[in-house]
Design an enzyme around this catalytic site. Structure first.
Site: not given
Ligand code: BGC
Length: 921
Positions: A703-705, A735
């Protein structure tokens, strides 16, 4: 190599009356503060590389002089005036906080008097227009962003009144309004325009090289520059936080302009001038076995060395689907050719690359790539509007499917999309509209049909090393995992984890005692894409922005450059780069366009694949991001991209597909936004049906953060806790959870509960875990001896005592208030390991913003407060764990990225009690 790349991507758009290059006979006055404050990159995660040095334009001229290059005379008085003005008008970085830097800097007003004075000494003037942009904040249609400011306008107008000829350098991250160069107030005096973009550490040098003729410009635009922002078809549907309707469909960028409105183009896609001239002759062409080949002889017909770009465009029959009037189907750049020198360039491409995706079934092949019946023609172009036919046309007698697929990720919200209507004489079309086909398949059924069987144990003991050596499969190892290990491995931790290279974005894999004891290393991931971002001030090389690299049209050069970045990663123990970004430049206003390559999917894909291949030369791995449709920064977490299957396949997913198939990409980062109602990170059809099943992607999706997920079947409300939906969708790693919390429930996600309730199976987690283990086995971390779970940080150079009058703190005493602002002295009573923990807060609603406070002990970075904004909540955290000898130590907090307020700091004997913070949504 950076200097070379940065100059190859600069695009010369206008050069009249021998304005450029400057000669030793020229006297040149350079205006604009960015000759000194030269932008080297955009802002946000992709622009935060700490550089050892950087060269601005003024220094670039100086270097050339030192290299004894025949130089024009540069007006020292003008440069001096700027230096003096800047001493009282320093660069405004908006306090250095996340997304706070303004997109332009105040300019020194150039009056008529100043311009006349300079013109009494110099014959040519240059004005540098500077703009930046970046993550979390789009460009705006306002002065100082997309448009010139009043001061810029009036200064350039003064120069135009005083000088016979003015050159403009665009030191920018995105295309901005360029139409002004022909405005009346500039009296036809703007003779040269150079988009030099942002060229990394050597950007100013590359720009000087071009202006002075050390390098011949060979960049070509990878985006259209239209006369007006309103001319871009996306402008009407851009930037909201809700349903964003992609009504322009496949007609993005030049596809729109060549089909419907060529007259609105100021500088076309593919365009760029040189100091020399070229001829291109087709020497042969063929179509065999679904592959088209074209051989082109390029000859330098001018007087100086230079490189040219061969661009091949296709014109496909309009058929029943409707097509872009022309589309780029192949390109290549020549080497640098001397005057009179020739190079024969051979390019080939599969017919599949010019096929169309039929999302309605009108061609007879629903949800498949088809070549519609009719005649296909090809052209050589110096840009997308200036084309010469190639005598190769072939007829497809009856519509054929080149790839039979099935419906995936279709929109559920009905809308009307653009399509070509009646054709006019000039080969363009009237705008017409049609209903977009909507979802017909049952996503729940598709997901349940794909749920795997639980893995069974091999009945022998297996260690991670057996997977690396090929003695066991990832699945066999994962079959041994306890539930806790399964839940842990799908959580990445960060930022600034102490289990990997300090200061980077995340660690995952063997990040718990138990996984580590199986021999699984922690894998370190760093931003990306233009170099290695280490937020503890550690330095690394900054290469040019993605847009500039794409404008080189030089795939081997980009591969070579990333070969270098990969080498640096290996040296620093960074396994994975969080890049390349290959979202499409749907709008010039997207703040993050600088990280991405182009409005064209082929250029974007070829460049992304080159990045992946380059990094892999030294075993480093790329992460292709943001999958998919992260095409705006405003409301990036809530926006829902509503897009047809066709535009998805032909435009937005294509670069990712090329990176996977031609670059062997092993990691993909999903986006924050939703795609047709499902968050990218819980979008089964994106992550599993298309990426893994159809494209055969065998790597991991992260995932993106701090991304949020919603229900994979019904969509709806999204939260960062729905890891069950992430797993179900086939997004393998979350993430990021707070450091040291992955084996303690992370943010308190829903996986355990969902397993207990039967809405998530153990087998699904095993599937993600197996992908992760396989990925870890490919990393450089797996090729080295296993390092300890946490590197022991040792500071031994104790001071004898604190300086007179300094505040000292001993075990358990709390440093707070003013004491935190300067040097603090901590007294270690004995040789031992100590925890430095404290409280911090970051205000503001944007919980995706990143700020860092590093703990330096005796001048050495030893740890940090985590990077993420806390949304105003006070958080307890363990910042550093350090072995120290008995004595006194100087401790200082350094805000590498401001925004955080640290409220207290305490040194305790090592208790190692990680503190899990809440999830801020
Ligand atoms: C960005 C990603 C980046 C990550 C880690 C996010 O805010 O969208 O592109 O890799 O942060 O810094």
């Amino acid at each position: 190599m950076i200097r070379e790349a940065a100059s190859q991507g600069a695009v010369l758009l206008r050069n009249e009356g021998g304005m450029l290059p400057f000669t030793p006979a020229d006297k040149v006055a350079v205006f604009g503060r960015c000759q000194i404050d030269y932008y080297k990159s955009g802002t946000g995660s992709g622009g935060s590389i700490h550089v050892p040095f950087s060269v601005n334009l003024a220094d670039g001229f100086e270097t050339l002089r030192r290299e004894n290059f025949p130089m024009p005379e540069i007006d020292g008085a003008v440069l001096g005036a700027y230096r003096e003005w800047l001493s009282s008008h320093p660069f405004d970085n908006g306090d250095g906080g996340w997304a706070s830097e303004p997109w332009h800097q105040e300019e020194m007003p150039v009056s008529d008097g100043m311009a006349r004075d300079a013109a009494s000494r110099s014959t040519k003037a240059v004005f540098v227009v500077g703009r930046t942009a970046g993550e979390d904040k789009d460009n705006k249609p306002e002065p100082g962003s997309y448009y010139l400011t009043e001061t810029e306008r009036s200064s350039i107008a003064s120069l135009c009144r005083a000088f016979p000829a003015v050159a403009v350098v665009m030191n920018v991250s995105n295309v901005i309004d360029t139409s002004w160069i022909d405005d009346d107030e500039f009296l036809g005096k703007i003779k040269a325009v150079l988009y030099s973009w942002q060229g990394g550490m050597q950007g100013g040098q590359a720009c000087a090289d071009i202006l002075c003729g050390k390098a011949t410009p060979s960049g070509r635009l990878t985006d259209t520059i239209a006369y007006s922002l309103d001319d871009y078809p996306s402008t009407r549907n851009f930037g909201s936080g809700d349903d964003e309707i992609y009504a322009e469909d496949i007609f993005v960028g030049y596809r729109h302009f060549v089909t419907f409105a060529p007259e609105k183009v100021m500088f076309p896609f593919g365009f760029g001038l040189s100091y020399t001239t070229f001829s291109q002759e087709v020497r042969g062409s063929s179509c065999r076995g679904g592959e088209i080949s074209v051989t082109v002889e390029v000859r330098n017909t001018g007087n100086v060395r230079g490189a040219d770009v061969v661009q091949v465009y296709a014109e496909c029959p309009q058929g029943l689907l409707g097509k872009s009037a022309k589309s780029l189907c192949a390109f290549a750049k020549t080497k640098e050719l001397g005057p009179g020198e020739r190079e024969t360039v051979e390019i080939s491409f599969p017919m599949r690359s010019i096929a169309s995706y039929d999302d309605s079934g009108v061609s007879g092949f629903p949800h498949s790539f088809v070549l519609e019946r009719g005649t296909y023609r090809f052209f050589l172009g110096t840009d997308c509007l200036h084309l010469t036919p190639i005598s190769l046309a072939f007829k497809v007698p009856g519509t054929t499917a080149v790839e039979l697929l099935s419906e995936a990720c279709a929109p559920e919200i009905p809308f009307r999309r653009v399509r070509p209507g009646a054709s006019s004489d000039g080969g363009t079309f009237e705008l017409s509209f049609e209903d977009v086909p909507v979802r017909t398949t049952d996503i729940a059924r598709r997901i349940s049909a794909g749920i795997p069987e639980e893995l069974s144990r091999a009945g022998r003991s297996i260690a991670f090393g057996d997977v690396v050596s090929g003695k066991a499969t990832a699945e066999e190892l994962v079959a041994e995992f306890s539930d806790e290990e399964l839940l842990t491995i799908v959580r990445g931790e960060g930022m600034m984890s102490r289990k990997v290279t300090p200061g980077i974005a995340s660690a995952f894999g063997g990040i718990s005692e138990s996984l580590h004891s199986r021999g699984i290393p922690a894998v370190g991931c760093a931003d990306g894409p233009s170099g290695i971002r280490m937020d503890n001030d550690e330095e690394a090389t900054l290469i040019p922005i993605g847009t500039l690299l794409a404008c080189t049209w030089n795939v081997p050069l980009v591969e070579e450059l990333y070969g270098f970045v990969g080498g640096e990663m290996k040296e620093k123990g960074v396994d994975v780069l969080l890049g390349p970004g290959c979202n499409i430049h749907r709008s010039p206003l997207n703040g993050r366009n600088f990280e991405y390559f182009s409005e064209d999917p082929l250029v974007s894909g070829k460049m992304a694949a080159a990045v992946c291949r380059g990094l892999s030369r030294s075993g480093a791995l790329a992460t292709v991001k943001h999958f998919a449709l992260n095409n705006q920064e405003s409301h990036r977490r809530t926006e829902n991209s509503v897009v047809s299957e066709r535009a998805l396949r032909e435009i937005y997913l294509r670069p990712f597909e090329i990176a996977v198939k031609e670059g062997n990409a092993r990691a993909v980062m999903s986006a924050y936004n939703s795609v047709n109602g499902r968050k990218a990170a819980s979008n089964y059809e994106l992550c599993t049906s298309i990426l893994k099943k159809e494209w055969g992607f065998a790597g991991i999706v992260m995932t993106d953060w701090w991304a949020a997920m919603n229900d994979c079947v019904s969509g709806g409300v999204a939260t960062g806790r729905l890891l069950s939906q992430m797993i179900r969708a086939g997004n393998d790693v979350y993430m990021v959870v707070p450091n040291d919390s992955a084996d303690r429930g992370g943010f308190g996600d829903d996986m355990e509960k969902s397993m207990a309730e039967g809405t998530l199976t153990r087998a699904e987690i095993q599937r993600c875990a197996s992908a992760i283990i396989r990925f870890v086995s490919w990393t450089n971390a797996a090729k080295k001896p296993l390092r300890p779970l946490r590197d022991e940080i040792v500071v031994e150079d104790a001071l004898d005592s604190a300086p007179e009058g300094a505040r000292t703190f001993s075990l358990g005493e709390v440093a707070e208030g003013d004491a935190l602002l300067g040097d603090m002295y901590f007294v270690a009573p004995e040789d031992a390991r100590y925890d430095f923990s404290g409280e911090y807060v970051k205000d503001g609603k944007d919980t995706l913003s990143q700020s860092v406070s590093n703990v330096f002990i005796n001048g050495r970075p030893c740890g940090s407060f985590e990077c993420r904004s806390t949304g105003g909540i006070v958080v307890n955290a363990l910042a550093a764990q350090v072995a120290m000898k008995k004595g006194v130590y100087k401790v200082r907090l350094v805000h590498t990225k401001p925004g955080i307020t640290v409220m207290s700091l305490t040194m305790n004997a090592d208790k190692f009690s990680p503190i899990t913070m809440g999830l801020f949504e």
